[in-house]
Design a protein around this motif. Structure first.
Motif, PDB file in Angstrom:
ATOM      1  N   UNK A  82       0.834  -1.197   0.000  1.00 17.67           N
ATOM      2  CA  UNK A  82       0.000   0.000   0.000  1.00 17.67           C
ATOM      3  C   UNK A  82       0.872   1.252   0.000  1.00 17.67           C
ATOM      4  N   UNK A  83       0.271   2.381  -0.348  1.00 15.70           N
ATOM      5  CA  UNK A  83       1.051   3.618  -0.437  1.00 15.70           C
ATOM      6  C   UNK A  83       1.590   4.013   0.935  1.00 15.70           C
ATOM      7  N   UNK A  84       2.726   4.700   0.912  1.00 12.84           N
ATOM      8  CA  UNK A  84       3.373   5.088   2.164  1.00 12.84           C
ATOM      9  C   UNK A  84       2.606   6.210   2.832  1.00 12.84           C
ATOM     10  N   UNK A  85       2.321   6.088   4.125  1.00  9.54           N
ATOM     11  CA  UNK A  85       1.633   7.171   4.833  1.00  9.54           C
ATOM     12  C   UNK A  85       2.589   8.297   5.191  1.00  9.54           C
ATOM     13  N   UNK A  86       2.036   9.462   5.411  1.00  9.10           N
ATOM     14  CA  UNK A  86       2.794  10.578   5.968  1.00  9.10           C
ATOM     15  C   UNK A  86       2.410  10.691   7.436  1.00  9.10           C
ATOM     16  N   UNK A  87       3.385  10.544   8.314  1.00  5.29           N
ATOM     17  CA  UNK A  87       3.097  10.475   9.751  1.00  5.29           C
ATOM     18  C   UNK A  87       3.768  11.648  10.458  1.00  5.29           C
ATOM     19  N   UNK A  88       3.000  12.347  11.273  1.00  6.64           N
ATOM     20  CA  UNK A  88       3.554  13.502  11.989  1.00  6.64           C
ATOM     21  C   UNK A  88       2.752  13.728  13.267  1.00  6.64           C
ATOM     22  N   UNK A  89       3.394  14.337  14.276  1.00  8.77           N
ATOM     23  CA  UNK A  89       2.679  14.633  15.526  1.00  8.77           C
ATOM     24  C   UNK A  89       1.849  15.897  15.396  1.00  8.77           C
ATOM     25  N   UNK A  90       0.782  15.966  16.152  1.00  5.12           N
ATOM     26  CA  UNK A  90       0.011  17.199  16.291  1.00  5.12           C
ATOM     27  C   UNK A  90      -0.155  17.504  17.776  1.00  5.12           C
ATOM     28  N   UNK A  91      -0.272  18.785  18.080  1.00  5.02           N
ATOM     29  CA  UNK A  91      -0.384  19.241  19.462  1.00  5.02           C
ATOM     30  C   UNK A  91      -1.695  20.003  19.615  1.00  5.02           C
TER      31      UNK A  91
END
Length: 382
Positions: A364-373
């Protein structure tokens, strides 16, 4: 580093009068309950849309952005949602919604506006509400509307429903307007009463990861509208004004009245409302580390009953929990977009790696992962 004020000066040949901004949002829990007069629990995030603005001597709005070429020009005396399209409809629609609601535009002057957005588009983080609310707080200040935050949120919802054509509830705009640092916004969409609920993420050593599937969605068309109509049909067949009126006992009657698909849609809304209330109680009594079962149950309900997830979302949630997340669920309208994972900060990188590996292994396509505050809501920045 070029600021939006610099970009405005380059575009219009003068300095802006001020800069206003509003955040995107993540919905901790409570999906597709808002337009059913239910409960939601979103929070504002640290990704914002900015609007740099200066007044004009006529009654025209000249609208530009850093993400699209050209300029949109509209007269305050001829605002018509039928002629609005593209991203500018989110801005012009707020001005039209105010006039339509009886807010006086008689003394309003024209504006030069430049928009810059850092809220990821198509990720289910409500870049649209951020745009509406940034415009709303700016118009409120500049034109002297004297509206409170929730009233501005309502204008944003009307703009999205009418000028854009997306049948959304108040969730997104309320989160963008009412956000508070390290809090969620508990909103009753029937009474429109709202209050902040502490998250206590920092003191618990927790964070929230957004896992963008990079499968884009479009709310104005397709499955979102189908789910909206299905909920309307379910309420009508059960003889209630909205699904807010249906409880667990009502689901027993629904078994006899509704077809199998509509029953599943109704069951999601009823149980999701219960989960929102349980999440508020859990946060107040036990803290965020106890939220895992509720987040996971919400994901299962969206996957199986409301059928709004995609494989990328499902696998990301499964991999996150297997990798050490407290819980994970899709957030936003569905059919793509993002999921979130509540994670111990010391495991965040490992969990993100596990999610990427699981999706890669599945082809599957690569996810974009990042934190949110969890962050502050709409405001004037300068």
């Amino acid at each position: 580093m070029t600021t939006i004020a610099d970009a405005f000066a380059a575009a219009y040949g003068r300095a802006p009068e001020g800069v206003w901004s509003a955040p995107g949002r993540v919905n901790l829990i409570g999906e597709h309950t808002d337009y059913n007069n239910g409960f939601v629990l979103p929070f504002a995030i640290d990704y914002r849309t900015q609007a740099a603005i200066a007044r004009r001597e006529d009654r025209e709005i000249h609208l530009r952005s850093t993400f699209a070429d050209g300029e949109v020009v509209a007269s305050l005396d001829a605002l018509d949602p039928a002629t609005m399209d593209g991203w500018s409809a989110y801005v012009l629609g707020v001005a039209w919604a105010a006039a339509d609601a009886g807010v006086s535009m008689e003394g309003a002057f024209g504006l030069d506006i430049l928009i810059d957005s850092r809220v990821p588009v198509g990720a289910g983080l409500s870049s649209s509400a951020a745009l509406e609310c940034a415009a709303g707080v700016a118009f409120n200040d500049l034109w002297g509307w004297d509206l409170d935050k929730l009233a501005i949120a309502r204008l944003g919802r009307v703009a999205e429903n009418t000028a854009v054509g997306a049948p959304t509830g108040l969730l997104d705009q309320a989160a963008s307007m009412l956000g508070k640092e390290d809090h969620v916004v508990f909103l009753d969409c029937l009474t429109e009463e709202a209050r902040p609920v502490p998250l206590h993420l920092r003191e618990e050593g927790l964070g929230i990861l957004v896992m963008n599937s990079n499968v884009e969605h479009e709310h104005a068309t397709g499955g979102y509208g189908d789910r909206f109509r299905s909920c309307e049909r379910g309420a009508k067949e059960l003889g209630v004004e909205s699904l807010r009126e249906v409880d667990r006992d009502g689901l027993e009657r629904a078994l006899e009245v509704l077809d199998a698909e509509t029953l599943r849609r109704v069951r999601h809304v009823v149980t999701e409302n219960e989960r929102v209330l349980a999440t508020v109680d859990t946060l107040e009594e036990h803290g965020p580390r106890a939220l895992g079962p509720l987040l996971d149950a919400s994901q299962e309900s969206m996957r199986d009953d409301f059928e709004i997830t995609v494989r990328e979302i499902d696998l990301a949630c499964e991999a996150a929990v297997a990798g050490g997340a407290i819980g994970a669920r899709m957030t936003g309208g569905g059919f793509g977009g993002s999921s979130i994972a509540l994670v111990p900060l010391d495991k965040a990188d490992a969990i993100a790696d596990a999610v990427r590996a699981a999706l890669a292994q599945a082809g599957l396509r690569e996810p974009t992962i990042f934190p949110v505050v969890p962050s502050e809501g709409a405001r004037r920045d300068s």
